[in-house]
Write an enzyme that holds these catalytic residues in place. Structure first.
Site, PDB file in Angstrom:
ATOM      1  N   ASP A   1      -1.740  -5.452   4.915  1.00  0.00           N
ATOM      2  CA  ASP A   1      -0.775  -5.296   3.686  1.00  0.00           C
ATOM      3  C   ASP A   1      -1.524  -5.600   2.507  1.00  0.00           C
ATOM      4  OD1 ASP A   1       1.967  -6.090   2.937  1.00  0.00           O
ATOM      5  OD2 ASP A   1       1.138  -8.174   2.009  1.00  0.00           O
TER       6      ASP A   1
ATOM      7  N   GLU B   1      -1.808  -0.169   4.025  1.00  0.00           N
ATOM      8  CA  GLU B   1      -0.514   0.240   3.026  1.00  0.00           C
ATOM      9  C   GLU B   1      -1.220   0.035   1.737  1.00  0.00           C
ATOM     10  OE1 GLU B   1       3.111  -2.544   1.632  1.00  0.00           O
ATOM     11  OE2 GLU B   1       1.475  -3.298   1.799  1.00  0.00           O
TER      12      GLU B   1
END
Length: 554
Positions: A211, A272
Site C-alpha cells: 500500500d 501500489e
C-alpha cells in the site's frame, strides 16, 4: 502515435502472467452472519474462484484495526482482527487455497499505522525527540509559537496533513488523522517491517501488495507543496510531491527483495504506486526490487481506443526496459467500478465516487463496454487483476445515502468528495435471499454493512454461474482461453487494419486477433475469421463488430 510490435521476454515465475483476484474481505462473503465478510467466508467461496480460473487472490487488510479506514489503519500487523476471524481461520483458508492451486497475496500497509498501534500510543506519552517519537514523523510547529503546522501539506483524504498533540508538537498523516505516518529514516522501522514480512512468509503467503509503495520516504526538510495529491488519478505532473516517489524509497524494496529471495516458491511484491510518467513507475519493478506494479495508466485510459493503445504501448515498452511484466487492472477498491465509469456521458472521466446528485450512468451501456474491456485486458501479455464482482459485471452503487457512507475521504471533506463506498458494497451471491446471500443463513434482521442496490438481484452469482452468455461465463471462458493459449506470456503485435484514432483497438497475441470497437460505427470482421469469444451475443451482426463490443478471432 506510431504503434509498434511489443515483444516481451519470457519469465518463468508464476506471477509473471497470473490472473489475480482482489478480495475486499468485509464485502466478499460473511460466514458468521454479522453483516461483515470474514476469512471463513473467503474460505467457503474458494471453489467458486477455482471454477472461475484465477491463479491467485489478493486480500485487503484483515489485521487488528479500529477500522477508521476499513483496515488500512493497522494496530497490529501480526494479529487477525476478530471482525474477520482468527489466525486459525487464516491458516485454514490459506491451506485450502493452496490445495486448489490458488496463491495468496496479503496487503501490507507500511506508510502508516493506526493511532491504536502500541508504538504510537507510546509516542504520545513520550517526550519530543525520544526514541518512541522518532518512529513517526513528529515535528515542531511553525509560526511564532509553533501554533501552525510544520508545512502546508494536505491530506489525501482532505484537510491538513498534520495534527497537534498535547505538548504542541505535530505529527504527519498523509491520510486520516488516525493514520500517523511512520518515519522510514529510522532503522527500527525498517527492521520491524522486514520482521512482519518474514512473519507472513513463514506462514506460507505467496506475496504482498504494498500500500502507498511510493510514499515511505519524504524529501529532506519537508518543503511546502501547494498541490493536493490524490489516489489513482493522473495529474499530468512530472515532478513528484515531496512526500511521494523519492529516489531513496528504492533502497527499501531492494532490501525487501533480499528478504523474499530467501524463501522458495517465487514470492512476490506488487506496488501500489501512483507515479507518473510510466518510466518512473517501472523503476519499482527493476530486477532487484519488486515483481509487479499496478498499471493505473491503463485504468485511467477509460473507454477510448486511442488512450488504451497509448497506455498499452507505453507500458509494454517500459516493462521491457526493466525486464518486468506489465500488470493490468480496470477496477479496485479505491475506484468507481469500470462498468459504471464507462456508462457516463464521457467514458474517460474518473469521478471520486458517484452520488444520487451526480450524473447517473447508463447501466446497460456501461456493462456492455465493461465486458468488452475485460476481453481487451485479459488478452494482453503480462499479469491481470480482477476486482471482486468484476466477473459479475457489478455496477457501482451510485445512490448510497450520506448517512451510511463510511469512507474517511467523504467524512473529512464534508461530502465534497463522495468517496469509495460505492465500489465496496457487499457481493450478491443469491438473488432471492436476504442481503442477496452475502450473510448466508443469517436472520432477516442482519443487514450487510453497506446496503446493496435493488439492481444487484440480477447480477447475483446464482443467476450467472453456468449460464451461457452471462458475464461470469464470459470471464470464465476468457480465463480458460488465456491459460490454454498462454496469452500472458505472449507477444503483442498491433495490426494495421484499423486505427485507434478511428475508435478501434486491434492487436494479435497467441494466435488470436483481438478487435475492440470503442467508436460509433460497426467494424467489418476479417474475411474467414473464426470467433473464439465475443463480449456479448449481439456484439456481432452482419459480419461486423458493433460499437461497444470486443471479439477474439482466429
Amino acid at each position: 502515435m506510431s504503434l509498434t510490435q511489443s515483444t516481451p521476454f519470457q519469465l518463468n515465475q508464476w506471477w509473471a502472467d497470473a490472473v489475480i483476484y482482489q478480495i475486499y474481505p468485509r464485502s466478499f462473503s460473511d460466514a458468521d452472519s454479522n453483516g461483515v465478510g470474514d476469512l471463513q467466508g473467503v474460505r467457503r467461496q474458494l471453489p467458486y474462484l477455482e471454477q472461475l480460473g484465477v491463479d491467485a487472490i489478493w486480500l485487503s487488510p484483515f489485521y487488528l484495526s479500529p477500522q477508521a479506514d476499513a483496515g488500512y489503519d493497522v494496530a497490529d500487523y501480526r494479529v487477525v482482527d476478530p471482525l474477520f476471524g482468527d489466525m486459525n481461520d487464516f491458516d485454514g483458508m490459506l491451506a485450502d487455497a493452496h490445495s486448489m492451486g490458488i496463491r495468496v497475496i496479503v496487503d501490507l500497509v507500511p506508510n502508516h499505522t493506526s493511532d491504536n498501534h502500541e508504538w504510537f500510543r507510546e509516542a504520545l506519552t513520550a517526550a519530543p525527540g525520544s526514541e518512541a517519537r522518532e518512529r513517526y514523523m513528529f515535528r515542531d510547529g511553525s509560526g511564532e509559537n509553533g501554533e501552525l503546522p510544520p508545512n502546508n501539506w494536505q491530506s489525501i483524504f482532505g484537510g491538513d496533513a498534520w495534527t497537534q498533540v498535547d505538548d504542541d508538537q505535530w505529527y504527519l498523516h498523509l491520510f486520516d488523522t488516525r493514520q500517523p505516518d511512520l518515519n522510514w529514516e529510522n532503522p527500527e522501522v525498517r527492521e520491524e517491517m522486514e520482521s512482519v514480512l518474514r512473519f507472513w512468509l513463514d506462514r506460507g503467503v505467496d506475496g504482498f501488495r504494498i500500500d502507498v509503495a511510493h510514499g515511505l520516504i519524504k524529501a529532506d526538510g519537508l518543503p511546502d507543496w501547494d498541490t493536493k495529491s490524490s489516489m489513482v488519478e493522473g495529474s499530468g505532473n512530472t515532478k513528484a510531491p515531496p512526500y511521494f516517489d523519492q529516489d531513496e524509497v528504492h533502497e527499501i524494496y531492494r532490501s525487501w527483495n533480499k528478504v523474499l529471495s530467501a524463501y522458495d516458491g517465487d514470492r512476490m511484491l506488487v506496488a501500489e504506486a501512483w507515479v507518473e510518467p510510466a518510466e518512473r513507475l517501472f523503476r519499482y519493478v527493476r530486477p532487484d526490487e519488486m515483481q509487479q506494479a499496478f498499471n493505473f495508466g491503463f485504468l485511467l485510459a477509460g473507454w477510448d481506443a486511442a488512450r488504451m493503445a497509448s497506455s498499452v504501448e507505453e507500458s509494454l515498452e517500459e516493462a521491457g526496459k526493466v525486464r518486468a511484466p506489465a500488470t493490468w487492472v480496470l477496477s479496485n477498491h479505491d475506484t468507481v467500478r469500470h462498468s459504471t465509469r464507462y456508462g457516463l456521458l464521457d467514458p474517460t472521466t474518473f469521478p471520486k465516487g458517484i452520488s444520487a446528485a451526480n450524473e447517473q450512468p447508463d447501466e446497460d451501456l456501461g456493462l456492455a463496454r465493461g465486458r468488452a474491456a475485460a476481453l481487451t485486458m485479459l488478452a494482453l501479455p503480462g499479469s491481470a487483476y480482477i476486482y471482486q464482482g468484476d466477473e459479475l459485471g457489478l455496477p457501482e452503487h451510485t445512490t448510497l445515502d450520506a448517512s451510511v457512507r463510511q469512507d474517511p475521504a467523504f467524512l473529512r471533506t464534508n461530502g465534497e468528495e463522495i468517496g469509495r463506498d460505492g465500489c465496496r458494497v457487499p457481493i450478491p451471491w443469491t438473488a432471492d435471499a436476504p442481503g442477496y446471500g452475502f450473510s448466508a443463513g443469517a436472520p432477516d434482521s442482519v443487514s450487510p454493512w453497506l446496503p446493496q442496490p435493488d439492481s444487484f438481484a440480477r447480477y447475483a452469482a446464482d443467476q450467472q454461474v453456468g449460464v451461457e452468455g452471462s458475464t461470469h461465463d464470459l470471464y470464465r471462458k476468457a480465463l480458460s482461453v488465456r491459460a490454454e493459449r498462454k496469452l500472458g506470456q505472449g507477444t503483442l503485435t498491433w495490426t494495421n487494419v484499423h486505427a485507434p484514432s478511428d475508435g478501434v483497438l486491434s492487436y494479435r497475441n497467441g494466435g488470436l486477433t483481438v478487435l475492440v470497437n470503442t467508436g460509433t460505427d460497426a467494424v467489418e470482421l476479417p474475411q474467414g475469421a473464426g470467433v473464439v469469444l465475443v463480449s456479448q451475443p449481439d456484439a456481432i451482426s452482419n459480419g461486423s463488430l458493433q460499437p461497444n463490443g470486443a471479439v477474439w478471432l482466429v
